[in-house]
Design an enzyme around this catalytic site. Structure first.
Site, PDB file in Angstrom:
ATOM      1  N   CYS A 155      -7.722   6.268  -7.547  1.00  0.00           N
ATOM      2  CA  CYS A 155      -7.219   5.133  -8.316  1.00  0.00           C
ATOM      3  C   CYS A 155      -6.856   5.606  -9.721  1.00  0.00           C
ATOM      4  CB  CYS A 155      -8.265   4.029  -8.399  1.00  0.00           C
ATOM      5  SG  CYS A 155      -7.686   2.581  -9.303  1.00  0.00           S
ATOM      6  N   ASP A 287       1.882  -2.834 -13.780  1.00  0.00           N
ATOM      7  CA  ASP A 287       0.657  -2.142 -13.391  1.00  0.00           C
ATOM      8  C   ASP A 287       0.958  -0.647 -13.341  1.00  0.00           C
ATOM      9  OD1 ASP A 287      -1.927  -1.728 -12.627  1.00  0.00           O
ATOM     10  OD2 ASP A 287      -1.818  -2.836 -10.744  1.00  0.00           O
ATOM     11  N   ASN A 288      -0.090   0.159 -13.345  1.00  0.00           N
ATOM     12  CA  ASN A 288       0.051   1.605 -13.178  1.00  0.00           C
ATOM     13  C   ASN A 288       0.988   2.228 -14.213  1.00  0.00           C
ATOM     14  OD1 ASN A 288      -1.716   1.753 -10.925  1.00  0.00           O
ATOM     15  ND2 ASN A 288      -0.098   0.935  -9.637  1.00  0.00           N
TER      16      ASN A 288
END
Length: 881
Positions: A155, A287-288
């Site tokens: 993750c 996100d990310n």
């Protein structure tokens, strides 16, 4: 005492003739095909038992169909499911991870897929292709070559809790176990994309899953030339360690993108879309990403261009490492320890790059020594054959997509002389873990040196080891350093170094207010406390002291219910957080004694038991005596400083359980610098009281400015990422509207024919709740006049809803008056503040059949009260929310 350090074991299979055979070994309730091969031995999965029980915590949630392992550490409350394994059990499983302990990152509910539906599960390949196709799951298995390969998924938030300790990011707190490794089986994505024949100009492959979320289906993209490069190993997987994917891991089909962050490996895969630009999916954009470190959470909320800059998107993993041994809070008994201690841990890199060195320091990084490294992944390169229905073909692949394990023998005297063990890794591109943290808004890709502190205990007879953070809750050396006032971003782990000023700046002294009545020595037992903890005589506890709230039932600003809800409980946390110093100075008047030690302990246990009982779904969500957990599932931006926060309740069929005109308390961690506790505030939802499963709360964010600190609660809420857990409690409030002009105010029944409502900003919420109840009931003939004061036109909240009520009003039942202090040239409404002329015009002559409801900024409330009392209004006819 000493903690036993277990060596990591690799599962291997004895040699047999050079053919791949298959037998089935019954492993408790789950059959896993166990291959038998000749040397060279390869790591095979450890024994696995598929859980069959739906955990109590998941019952009644959208994931009530998913069995799970109770050992996993939940990082976002009950739902959605975001977990990591305890680091020691994960490391001890060895190179391959069982599905039970494999980390999970879910953004929402797990799609429920029945066994009979899997053969017909469809995935479409569309976009810039000459041959758009739709494949069934069965065709994916039958029409394409299958491979099996070991891959570590990580993750992007791995080790994020360290960043959150320095300064809260917009992500939840992963420890160092947000990674796992498995043998994945399925076809290469390149084969499937090639069968659709990408057109000229195609540059990206966008992926979309079946998990429906507040902002659409989860999706992201990778470059097309990466997908078509077999050396990058991008695949579609339907098996994990030889068994079908489990629900949390993408059943029945997922993408697996080796060497890149886990967020690119889309689960429950439904679409592959070939495009000429990166994905425009909400989750790909917001996100990310690692935004520049100088971009604050406020900036990221107000300036969306940061998110749309593809330079800040994360693809390849960065180099990282951590120590599994020494364990966090491990104690080494020096009297029984051997001559050396073996430190061990993991390291990984991104983009297929190999870890080439892991270095250990015991002298604050002045000198480094090389650790031994084991590359279990390399054993598959020499293996020819198949595993779990897929060909293992890594002999020509030089890329590395798995973690490696390191170990280092340390003489015990060197441990005794050191105050910390430092670990750092380097990959073949000479990328080296940095000493200092690169903090960013989302807290992703955290990879500074991993530091384990060494503290002498028990008179120097024992060594205590501590990791930076503890994923299970508070703890770790970083938190200690922060509480001691250390600067965790100075590159010295919060420690003051030589050369810095010896001048110590003492913090402002904290003034402790003694809330006990002078001379009172009475000790109160648990039995006496409970007998006197009733709605009529509400005793409650704050900091071990017992108070009688009876005399304050009528006058409490939060209403009698606030006192009654605290009866029989330890109300320390909410009392200390919510009440002012003035309120605390009043407490000696209500003090009656000290709760004995046994009663304090029993009361804490009662609270835990009640929380456990409340884990079962209830018809209504709110409970007055205990906190219940909701999940932040949506943020809707109304204006630059106003949001609607949507919370999902424990069960989709639950109602909130909040009477009209009352409030609920929200509790969230205090993310301000140096703070360690929680913040508690009351809010009034704007959603209908009959709404099931969710609640909508309109909140104005008070941002920090150069000269004025922002609102602790509103800025904390604004920083929370989706899927954060927010605790709720209630109802509270002195006012409850019953309908048809009937209400309860301060515990007294009241009936009126008209409401005058005065509000400003988000003060609209409680009066809006009452207004809506009146307008939605055709039989309710109560008249309503609402005076809404704001600064700018964009500050007017719920304008369409309010004007809609007025438009549908019959016989003058509803009148809305907006007034602005800084209206634009195009503003056609009233200008100015809510002043005496406006109140006199619409409130008219004081009337016992009229109730004035007021909610807004402090100056507005104070000014309106002065005006109303000056016009002859009785305080009994005025209610201030």
């Amino acid at each position: 005492m000493s903690t036993t350090v277990t060596q990591v074991q690799t599962t291997t299979v004895p040699s047999i003739p050079r053919t791949l055979k298959s037998s089935h070994i019954k492993v408790q309730e789950h059959e896993i095909p166990q291959p038998q091969i000749e040397t060279p031995d390869i790591p095979l999965p450890p024994p696995s038992k598929a859980p069959t029980e739906i955990l109590k915590v998941d019952q009644g949630t959208p994931d009530g169909h998913v069995p799970r392992d109770p050992r996993l550490i939940r990082l976002t409350g009950v739902h959605p499911f975001n977990v990591e394994a305890p680091l020691t059990p994960l490391f001890n499983e060895g190179f391959l991870t069982t599905p039970e302990l494999f980390y999970v990152r879910n953004h929402g509910p797990v799609p429920q897929v029945r066994d009979e539906d899997i053969p017909n599960w469809e995935i479409s390949i569309e976009g810039l292709v000459e041959n758009p196709i739709t494949l069934t799951f069965k065709q994916v298995l039958q029409n394409y070559d299958q491979i099996t390969a070991p891959i570590t998924l990580v993750c992007a938030g791995n080790r994020r809790k360290e960043q959150n300790t320095v300064r809260k990011s917009k992500g939840f707190s992963w420890g160092p176990a947000g990674l796992s490794t498995a043998l994945f089986t399925g076809p290469m994505m390149a084969d499937i994309i090639r069968s659709a024949k990408p057109k000229r100009g195609a540059k990206f492959v966008c992926m979309e899953g079946a998990d429906k979320l507040p902002n659409g289906y989860y999706g992201t993209s990778v470059k097309l030339n990466w997908v078509l490069d077999y050396n990058r190993g991008i695949m579609l997987a339907h098996k994990m360690n030889g068994e079908d994917l489990r629900p949390d891991h993408g059943r029945p089909l997922r993408a697996v993108v080796p060497g890149q962050i886990g967020g690119r490996s889309v689960k429950w895969l439904k679409k592959l879309i070939v495009t000429d630009a990166p994905s425009d999916n909400w989750y790909h954009i917001y996100d990310n990403r690692v935004l520049p470190t100088m971009v604050t959470p406020d900036q990221s909320s107000q300036e969306p261009h940061w998110w749309r800059d593809e330079r800040y998107a994360i693809y390849d993993l960065n180099v990282n490492s951590a120590a599994a041994y020494p364990q966090h809070k491990e104690v080494l008994d020096l009297e029984t320890a051997g001559p050396t201690y073996t430190a061990k841990g993991y390291a990984y890199a991104g983009g297929g790059r190999r870890i080439t060195r892991v270095e250990i320091s015991l002298d604050k990084g002045k000198s480094w020594r090389l650790a031994d490294i084991t590359y279990a992944e390399d054993k598959y390169r020499d293996f020819e054959g198949s595993l779990y229905g897929g060909t293992v073909d890594m002999s020509q692949r030089e890329t590395c997509f798995c973690w490696c394990f390191w170990s280092f023998e340390i003489p015990i005297p060197e441990l005794v002389d050191s105050d910390a063990l430092l670990v750092r890794a380097m990959d073949e591109a000479l990328a080296l873990q940095p000493k200092e943290m690169y903090w960013s808004v989302l807290g992703m890709m955290n990879n500074p040196w991993f530091r384990v502190t060494i503290t002498k205990e028990n008179g120097g007879k024992e060594l205590l080891f501590e990791h930076p953070t503890d994923p299970t809750g508070p703890g770790g050396w970083m938190e200690k350093a922060k509480k001691a006032g250390g600067d965790l971003m100075n590159g010295n782990w919060g420690e003051r170094v030589a050369g810095e000023s010896d001048e110590v700046v003492e913090p402002e002294p904290v003034v402790e207010i003694d809330m006990r009545k002078e001379g009172v020595k009475r000790v109160i037992t648990l039995d006496e406390f409970k007998k006197n903890s009733t709605a009529e005589q509400p005793w409650f506890v704050v900091k071990g002291e017992v108070y009688d709230g009876t005399a304050f039932l009528e006058g409490h600003p939060g209403g009698a219910q606030s006192i009654i809800s605290a009866a029989g409980t330890d109300a320390t946390e909410e009392f200390m957080e919510i009440h002012s110093e003035t309120a605390k100075k009043m407490m000696p008047d209500y003090h009656i004694g000290t709760l004995d030690a046994a009663a304090v302990k029993a009361l804490a246990q009662d609270s835990t038991d009640e929380a456990n009982e409340n884990a079962e779904p209830r018809e209504t969500f709110l409970t007055p005596k205990s906190w219940t957990k909701a999940t932040l599932t949506k943020k809707t931006t109304i204006s630059w400083d106003t949001r609607v926060f949507t919370l999902s309740l424990e069960h989709p069929t639950q109602s909130l359980g909040l009477p009209t005109g009352q409030h609920l308390m929200l509790k969230t961690p205090d993310t301000s610098k140096g703070a360690t506790g929680n913040i508690i505030r009351s809010y009034t939802p704007i959603s209908d009281t009959t709404q099931l499963g969710t609640v909508d709360i309109l909140i104005k964010i008070y941002f920090n400015s150069p000269n004025t600190p922002g609102g602790k609660m509103t800025t904390a809420l604004d920083k929370l990422p989706l899927n954060s857990v927010i605790e709720c409690k209630g109802p509270t409030g002195r006012f409850e509207y019953l309908g048809s002009g009937n209400m309860v105010v301060g515990g007294k029944d009241r009936s009126v024919k008209k409401f005058i409502m005065i509000c400003g900003g988000t003060g609209i919420t409680p009066v809006y709740q009452v207004l809506r109840a009146v307008m939605n009931d055709e039989s309710d003939s109560t008249q309503c006049v609402l005076l809404d004061g704001n600064r700018l036109e964009e500050d007017v909240l719920l304008k369409e809803e309010l004007n809609g009520f007025e438009a549908l009003s019959k016989n003058g039942k509803c009148e809305i008056v907006h007034t602005l202090t800084k209206g634009s040239d195009t503003w056609m409404g009233r200008r100015g503040r809510i002043d005496e002329d406006l109140i006199k015009k619409y409130a008219g002559t004081p009337d016992e059949q009229t109730m004035v409801l007021v909610c807004g900024p402090g100056p507005m409330e104070a000014a309106s009260k002065k005006i109303l009392l000056g016009l002859g209004w009785d305080e009994e006819c005025l209610h201030y929310f």
